[in-house]
Design a protein around this motif. Structure first.
Motif: not given
Length: 317
Positions: A36, A39-40, A43, A62, A277, A280
């Motif tokens: 997790i 992945t952040a 991103s 994003y 994300w 999520f």
């Protein structure tokens, strides 16, 4: 020496429980928290898969996701399929569990039968239902035309494609949720029902005032897990046609399918991580809303209405 043994025994009593459960948290940190966090980081980068490193670009990934029309199409489709599957699934699971909770013949057989669709491979279920909902030679349209009704464009109309995919989801997961709710119903003391029958309460009032309040914690669990699974739906829309890209006009493109196409179709792991994300955060918000709504609609077991509580307090005073 005696003091050391006493301290050792005290430490063993305090630390042993944490040592027993530590393997789970260690494994969760390795296979859960680390991916997790990783992945952040990805991103926020323009990731190079060949060199296995990336250039930091902030929140540009994003912004690209939120400005992409396909994301909003996928978000709309995901929520549509989620509502068409989760709401009927929960209602059906509660109804079937209530029937199985009664004294019926061969109840063990029926209780095990509802779990059969869940143990089937999701790909097999998707392939079977995709053929059943075929536009030209599907079983469902064949039955409709035999009855004199018009054929349904399952793969062309967005709404009907969502209905078909939601039917696959309900087929697989209704039995699983039924057994969870049935287990919770079995744990309700039978004395409650006997007292209600003595007071003249019928089956529906017993279900409304005893069963549902007693299922509050289980309903919260089922709703949260259904929300997580419903918003992460992938297998069914992926296998609904031969291309697996969400339809020629993105009629049933979901967020996870869009994520898959970005990550493994375009090999852009940075954008895929950003979309993961975003998904999520969406699941977290919807889960909290479901938790609040469930707590508001289903009162706790044994609680009284506010007016009755005030009157009772006044009498005591």
């Amino acid at each position: 020496m005696l003091g050391f043994r006493q301290n050792l025994s005290r430490w063993d009593l305090k630390l042993s429980p944490y040592l027993y459960i530590s393997p789970f948290f260690i494994m969760f940190a390795i296979v859960g928290l680390f991916p997790i966090a990783y992945t952040a980081v990805i991103s926020l980068m323009d990731w190079d898969l060949v060199r296995n490193r990336g250039e930091f670009i902030g929140f540009d990934q994003y912004v690209w996701i939120l400005q992409n029309p396909q994301f909003w199409t996928a978000l709309r489709n995901t929520f549509s399929i989620f509502l068409l599957s989760s709401v009927p699934q929960l209602i059906a699971a509660i109804a079937i569990a209530a029937m199985l909770d009664r004294n019926i013949r061969a109840k063990t057989f029926w209780r095990m039968s509802v779990l059969v669709p869940f143990v089937m491979a999701p790909v097999a279920v998707a392939l079977i239902f995709a053929n059943m909902f075929g536009d030209n030679h599907g079983l469902v349209n064949g039955v409709l035309t035999d009855l004199g009704l018009p054929a349904v464009p399952w793969h062309k109309d967005p709404f009907w494609s969502h209905v078909a995919i939601a039917t696959m989801v309900n087929f697989r997961w209704t039995g699983y949720n039924t057994l969870i709710l049935l287990a919770a119903m079995q744990a309700i003391p039978r004395d409650y029902y006997e007292a209600a029958r003595v007071d003249g309460a019928g089956a529906f009032r017993q279900f409304l005032h005893i069963t549902l309040p007693s299922l509050k914690a289980t309903l919260i669990f089922v709703i949260i897990t259904s929300t997580i699974g419903g918003l992460q739906i992938f297998d069914e829309p992926r296998m609904f046609d031969n291309t697996g890209e969400g339809g020629p006009a993105q009629q049933w493109l979901t967020i996870t399918l869009f994520l898959y196409n970005i990550g493994w179709g375009e090999w852009n792991f940075g954008r895929a991580a950003a979309l993961a994300w975003i998904l999520f955060l969406i699941i977290l918000v919807i889960g909290l809303i479901n938790l609040a709504v469930t707590r508001a609609l289903v009162r706790d077991e044994g609680t009284r209405a506010p007016k009755a509580g005030k009157k009772q307090k006044g009498v005591r005073a």
